[in-house]
Design a protein around this motif. Structure first.
Motif, PDB file in Angstrom:
ATOM      1  N   GLY A  58      30.660 -53.036  29.890  1.00  0.00           N
ATOM      2  CA  GLY A  58      30.200 -53.248  28.983  1.00  0.00           C
ATOM      3  C   GLY A  58      28.840 -52.180  28.742  1.00  0.00           C
ATOM      4  N   ALA A  59      28.217 -51.998  29.830  1.00  0.00           N
ATOM      5  CA  ALA A  59      27.109 -50.813  29.894  1.00  0.00           C
ATOM      6  C   ALA A  59      27.489 -49.669  29.448  1.00  0.00           C
ATOM      7  N   PHE A  60      28.506 -49.064  29.751  1.00  0.00           N
ATOM      8  CA  PHE A  60      29.358 -47.810  29.706  1.00  0.00           C
ATOM      9  C   PHE A  60      29.780 -47.603  28.102  1.00  0.00           C
ATOM     10  N   LYS A  61      30.296 -48.593  27.735  1.00  0.00           N
ATOM     11  CA  LYS A  61      30.550 -48.889  26.171  1.00  0.00           C
ATOM     12  C   LYS A  61      29.134 -48.430  25.375  1.00  0.00           C
ATOM     13  N   GLU A  62      28.115 -48.884  26.009  1.00  0.00           N
ATOM     14  CA  GLU A  62      26.675 -48.514  25.148  1.00  0.00           C
ATOM     15  C   GLU A  62      26.399 -47.244  25.065  1.00  0.00           C
ATOM     16  N   LEU A  63      26.724 -46.362  26.119  1.00  0.00           N
ATOM     17  CA  LEU A  63      26.134 -44.846  26.229  1.00  0.00           C
ATOM     18  C   LEU A  63      27.031 -44.034  24.914  1.00  0.00           C
ATOM     19  N   PRO A  64      26.486 -43.162  24.616  1.00  0.00           N
ATOM     20  CA  PRO A  64      26.840 -42.213  23.599  1.00  0.00           C
ATOM     21  C   PRO A  64      28.232 -41.426  24.073  1.00  0.00           C
ATOM     22  N   ASP A  65      28.134 -41.285  25.202  1.00  0.00           N
ATOM     23  CA  ASP A  65      29.189 -40.436  25.849  1.00  0.00           C
ATOM     24  C   ASP A  65      30.376 -41.122  25.992  1.00  0.00           C
ATOM     25  N   PHE A  66      30.642 -42.657  25.712  1.00  0.00           N
ATOM     26  CA  PHE A  66      31.796 -43.415  25.729  1.00  0.00           C
ATOM     27  C   PHE A  66      32.528 -42.812  24.757  1.00  0.00           C
ATOM     28  N   ALA A  67      31.980 -42.395  23.449  1.00  0.00           N
ATOM     29  CA  ALA A  67      32.992 -41.916  22.362  1.00  0.00           C
ATOM     30  C   ALA A  67      33.801 -40.848  22.882  1.00  0.00           C
ATOM     31  N   SER A  68      33.267 -39.917  23.650  1.00  0.00           N
ATOM     32  CA  SER A  68      34.093 -38.837  24.075  1.00  0.00           C
ATOM     33  C   SER A  68      34.940 -39.139  25.230  1.00  0.00           C
ATOM     34  N   PHE A  69      34.850 -40.338  26.061  1.00  0.00           N
ATOM     35  CA  PHE A  69      35.763 -40.811  26.895  1.00  0.00           C
ATOM     36  C   PHE A  69      36.963 -41.652  26.165  1.00  0.00           C
ATOM     37  N   LYS A  70      36.532 -42.160  24.825  1.00  0.00           N
ATOM     38  CA  LYS A  70      37.232 -43.260  24.713  1.00  0.00           C
ATOM     39  C   LYS A  70      38.805 -42.663  24.324  1.00  0.00           C
ATOM     40  N   GLY A  71      39.077 -41.631  23.754  1.00  0.00           N
ATOM     41  CA  GLY A  71      40.426 -41.065  23.681  1.00  0.00           C
ATOM     42  C   GLY A  71      40.946 -40.458  24.969  1.00  0.00           C
ATOM     43  N   ARG A  72      40.123 -40.537  25.930  1.00  0.00           N
ATOM     44  CA  ARG A  72      40.914 -40.170  27.266  1.00  0.00           C
ATOM     45  C   ARG A  72      40.984 -41.106  28.391  1.00  0.00           C
ATOM     46  N   ILE A  73      40.950 -42.421  27.687  1.00  0.00           N
ATOM     47  CA  ILE A  73      40.968 -43.485  28.723  1.00  0.00           C
ATOM     48  C   ILE A  73      41.999 -44.699  28.244  1.00  0.00           C
ATOM     49  N   GLU A  74      42.780 -45.287  29.269  1.00  0.00           N
ATOM     50  CA  GLU A  74      43.489 -46.344  28.684  1.00  0.00           C
ATOM     51  C   GLU A  74      43.045 -47.698  29.419  1.00  0.00           C
ATOM     52  N   LEU A  75      42.682 -48.528  28.690  1.00  0.00           N
ATOM     53  CA  LEU A  75      41.999 -49.576  29.067  1.00  0.00           C
ATOM     54  C   LEU A  75      42.974 -50.717  29.563  1.00  0.00           C
ATOM     55  N   VAL A  76      43.073 -51.215  30.582  1.00  0.00           N
ATOM     56  CA  VAL A  76      44.049 -52.345  30.894  1.00  0.00           C
ATOM     57  C   VAL A  76      43.659 -53.421  31.567  1.00  0.00           C
ATOM     58  N   ARG A  77      43.379 -54.478  30.903  1.00  0.00           N
ATOM     59  CA  ARG A  77      42.560 -55.839  31.256  1.00  0.00           C
ATOM     60  C   ARG A  77      43.250 -56.503  32.612  1.00  0.00           C
ATOM     61  N   VAL A  78      42.590 -56.843  33.676  1.00  0.00           N
ATOM     62  CA  VAL A  78      43.071 -57.585  34.626  1.00  0.00           C
ATOM     63  C   VAL A  78      42.149 -58.724  34.959  1.00  0.00           C
ATOM     64  N   PRO A  79      42.498 -59.971  34.222  1.00  0.00           N
ATOM     65  CA  PRO A  79      41.597 -61.213  34.349  1.00  0.00           C
ATOM     66  C   PRO A  79      41.881 -62.102  35.361  1.00  0.00           C
ATOM     67  N   TYR A  80      41.222 -62.942  35.646  1.00  0.00           N
ATOM     68  CA  TYR A  80      41.364 -63.807  36.896  1.00  0.00           C
ATOM     69  C   TYR A  80      42.848 -64.644  36.432  1.00  0.00           C
ATOM     70  N   LEU A  81      43.728 -64.813  37.233  1.00  0.00           N
ATOM     71  CA  LEU A  81      44.693 -66.092  37.025  1.00  0.00           C
ATOM     72  C   LEU A  81      44.616 -67.132  36.197  1.00  0.00           C
ATOM     73  N   ARG A  82      45.292 -67.830  35.531  1.00  0.00           N
ATOM     74  CA  ARG A  82      45.171 -68.856  34.601  1.00  0.00           C
ATOM     75  C   ARG A  82      46.311 -70.040  34.967  1.00  0.00           C
ATOM     76  N   ARG A  83      47.129 -69.604  35.719  1.00  0.00           N
ATOM     77  CA  ARG A  83      48.278 -70.636  36.033  1.00  0.00           C
ATOM     78  C   ARG A  83      48.205 -70.892  37.479  1.00  0.00           C
ATOM     79  N   TYR A  84      47.893 -72.332  37.810  1.00  0.00           N
ATOM     80  CA  TYR A  84      47.580 -72.725  39.201  1.00  0.00           C
ATOM     81  C   TYR A  84      48.680 -72.511  40.183  1.00  0.00           C
ATOM     82  N   ARG A  85      50.057 -72.661  39.804  1.00  0.00           N
ATOM     83  CA  ARG A  85      51.134 -72.426  40.778  1.00  0.00           C
ATOM     84  C   ARG A  85      51.084 -70.994  41.129  1.00  0.00           C
TER      85      ARG A  85
END
Length: 725
Positions: free
Chosen positions: A376-403
């Motif tokens: 979140g802090a990185f996205k606020e930096l002006p340099d993030f725009a340069s990186f945006k096209g060179r980064i693929e974001l993959v979200r890894v959340p906490y698990l939501r299924r108890y089994r």
């Protein structure tokens, strides 16, 4: 066995493996190997890692959004106590999809950034990939090869070392120095970048050979049948050190390429996390991840061939170099100062890193991790725009299924969010708004709707399950971002295992630890979340889970006592469903006693529905829903036997509860007998029949549910105290 004999056996085994695995080859032998399977030898790092994922196979697993592919490499635990990745199939498929994009593009042109809360398995996912790469590299289909340079001694070749002489001492030609014995080698120079052996071919001839053997690339980048020749393999060049050695040899031999190739040795190498070979993990640091060092800084200290001593040779060093031809992981990348990883702007797109003296040409999959706060802090930096096209974001959340994490903890529901009813229209809006945390937990894991809902409401809820699961994916505060991490729950489990009041790791001890954890609101940020309609009420949820555990253990004890067999339930329900089927069709059925055709028995059906049907349900709608479910099951399983307990688990649970409620006094006496049996001082007070009955109960609890005597006693005491005192 004698030590000498043992070592001889080991030595023979190692030698056999070394030869069978073709660890050392001449360049000519490598070219023969290449022509046998050119596509396997012409893979770049993205193709290799994708093949690793495919090599261990896949399986279809149930998911709230439907069936989902799971890669079995994330289940490998060879020599590792805790190496399996629980769940996270969405992340696995995202990584595989991105690797496929790199393959089709012909180059690794982006950095994969796994982001999510602390302890959501980001590092575990990457470690599983690296572990699988290690295992695959030991297989014949996973073999990787690199370049070395061999210079023989004067004894073998007359004249200057490695140059000028053309004949061996016996007068025969030396076709290759690759297989010389150690005593015949003056110097062996290793390529630190592990250059691909094909780089020893001139670029024009190499391209012609590759396109002929593997298929020419079309405008879309792919070959005629989907295989892609990468830019690295087609256009890559020897590293600066190897290029200088090659050029010096070529000049010395007057342009005789075959004589130069006598010095080329092709060596198989293996991916290794421990020795940082083709897979490296870099922790947050300030320095750039590569550097240059001079190889022959002091010629008097080295035994390099004379012509090479007149040149200045430089070696590239550092994590980027060690990871070449494999995978590079940046752990907590965004904790580093921005200047320390700005080089990734170019490296992630072109595969090149400029150093002081030359440009590194790399072939490696770049994967990084970050928590949400730093992203979140990185996205606020002006340099993030340069990186945006060179980064693929993959979200890894906490698990939501108890089994998925059942062996780790049962209080995972603290990670769930209250559904947003405003996103839905019609009947489903009210249903979603009323979902309680425990109901949402079962909905995610088992597709189980609340018992209080009618048949049509259940269908509507299940139809929207995928939408509910993905409801907050586009939000910064997505479901699965907050909650207790696996690390915190593991600590609670370790503490519970040492509770002096229990012989084993007992659920009651776990509840005590969870209650203690919930009191530390100043320590854990997730405990400070606002409570919304029962969601994030952590202390309440531990109590809810305790109540759920009471229901389960009570059912397991009752079932183990065998007061009524499962078969009796099925026979009773089968008779009921037979009458319901004829009622729905408007048909008569034959009386088994009189042989007469009669209407469906309304009394029988009503009595059964008084036990198993939700109070809010209409009997006609309930009956039609049952028959529709049986029909759907028959369509999915045309050749299988109808298993009513599997089709209607809620109905059978209510049926069991009804019969056990009627026999509560008998149950209480039987439980008391078990406790007396487990007490040495009171066992003798039981009759022979009672002892036999108790022994059968304990055997069933052990075989069917895994209870030892200590756990059985704790469970029955808990049930007696909470429900029958």
């Amino acid at each position: 066995m004698e030590a000498k004999r043992f070592l001889q056996v080991v030595g023979e085994s190692v030698s056999t493996d070394f030869i069978r695995n073709r660890n050392i080859l001449s360049f000519e032998e490598y070219m023969s190997l290449f022509l046998q399977d050119p596509r396997r030898q012409a893979r770049n790092s993205a193709q290799y890692v994708r093949d690793v994922m495919e090599h261990f196979g896949t399986e279809e697993v149930r998911h709230p959004s439907g069936k989902m592919r799971r890669f079995k490499l994330f289940d490998l635990t060879e020599h590792e106590r805790d190496g399996r990745v629980a769940g996270q199939e969405e992340v696995q498929n995202a990584i595989y999809r991105l690797l496929g994009n790199f393959v089709r593009a012909g180059s690794v042109n982006k950095l994969i950034l796994l982001h999510g809360p602390n302890g959501s398995a980001k590092s575990t996912i990457v470690n599983a990939l690296k572990r699988a790469m290690e295992m695959y590299s030991r297989e014949p289909q996973g073999a990787l090869y690199r370049i070395n340079w061999i210079f023989p001694t004067e004894k073998l070749v007359r004249g200057s070392i490695g140059f000028g002489g053309e004949r061996a001492p016996d007068g025969g030609d030396v076709a290759t120095y690759a297989h010389l014995e150690p005593e015949s080698i003056e110097q062996r120079i290793v390529c630190s970048l592990r250059d691909h052996p094909l780089f020893l071919l001139p670029q024009a001839e190499r391209r012609k050979l590759l396109e002929q053997a593997c298929g020419k690339r079309r405008e879309d980048g792919e070959g005629s049948d989907g295989f892609v020749l990468s830019d690295y393999i087609l256009d890559g060049e020897l590293c600066p050190k190897c290029r200088r050695i090659y050029a010096s040899l070529l000049a010395t031999y007057g342009g005789d390429y075959l004589k130069v190739m006598r010095h080329a040795q092709v060596q198989r190498f293996y991916v290794s996390r421990r020795y940082q070979t083709a897979t490296v993990s870099v922790e947050p640091q300030i320095s750039v991840d590569a550097a240059v060092q001079q190889v022959n800084a002091d010629p008097r200290q080295l035994t390099l061939p004379a012509p090479l001593q007149n040149m200045i040779l430089f070696d590239a060093v550092g994590p980027l170099v060690n990871a070449n031809r494999g995978l590079m992981e940046y752990s907590d990348l965004l904790k580093r100062p921005l200047e320390a990883f700005k080089y990734l702007l170019g490296a992630s797109e072109t595969g090149e890193v400029p150093l002081e003296l030359f440009v590194l040409q790399l072939d490696e999959v770049l994967i990084a991790s970050s928590n949400e706060k730093h992203l979140g802090a990185f996205k606020e930096l002006p340099d993030f725009a340069s990186f945006k096209g060179r980064i693929e974001l993959v979200r890894v959340p906490y698990l939501r299924r108890y089994r998925v994490e059942q062996q780790i903890y049962d209080a995972q529901i603290t990670r769930l969010k209250k559904p947003i009813p405003e996103r839905y229209k019609g009947e489903i809006r009210e249903i979603v708004d009323g979902l309680r945390p425990l109901e949402k937990m079962y909905l995610y894991e088992e597709g189980k709707a609340p018992d209080r809902l009618g048949t049509s409401q259940v269908k509507e809820l299940r139809r929207h399950l995928g939408a509910i699961y993905a409801e907050s994916d586009s939000y910064p505060n997505y479901e699965g971002r907050a909650g207790a991490s696996a690390r915190e729950i593991k600590t609670a489990l370790f503490n519970a295992a040492q509770n002096p009041n229990f012989k084993c790791l007992n659920p009651l001890a776990v509840f005590e630890e969870l209650e203690s954890l919930c009191r530390d609101k100043s320590v854990y940020e997730f405990l400070q979340q606002e409570v919304v309609d029962g969601y994030h009420a952590h202390e309440d949820f531990v109590r809810t889970v305790r109540g759920e555990y009471l229901e389960r253990v009570d059912a397991e004890v009752r079932d183990s006592m065998g007061l009524i067999s499962e078969r009796q339930y099925e026979e009773l329900f089968q008779r009921y469903i037979q009458h319901v089927s004829h009622w729905v069709k408007g048909e008569r059925l034959r009386n088994r006693v009189t042989g007469e055709l009669e209407k469906a028995d309304e009394t029988l059906m009503s009595e059964m529905e008084g036990i198993v049907m939700p109070k809010s349900e209409d009997s006609g709608e309930f009956r039609r829903g049952l028959i529709a479910s049986v029909g759907a099951h028959r369509l999915d399983n045309p050749d299988g036997q109808i298993e009513y307990p599997r089709i209607f688990p809620d109905v059978f649970r209510r049926l069991r509860d009804h019969f056990y409620e009627e026999r509560k006094r008998i149950l209480k006496r039987n439980r008391e007998n078990v406790l007396r049996f487990l007490s040495p001082d009171e066992r003798a007070t039981l009759s022979a029949k009672e002892r036999t009955q108790v022994e059968d109960t304990l055997k069933t609890m052990a075989s069917r549910y895994g209870y030892c005597e200590h756990c059985a006693k704790d469970a029955i005491l808990f049930v007696m105290r909470e429900r029958y005192s």
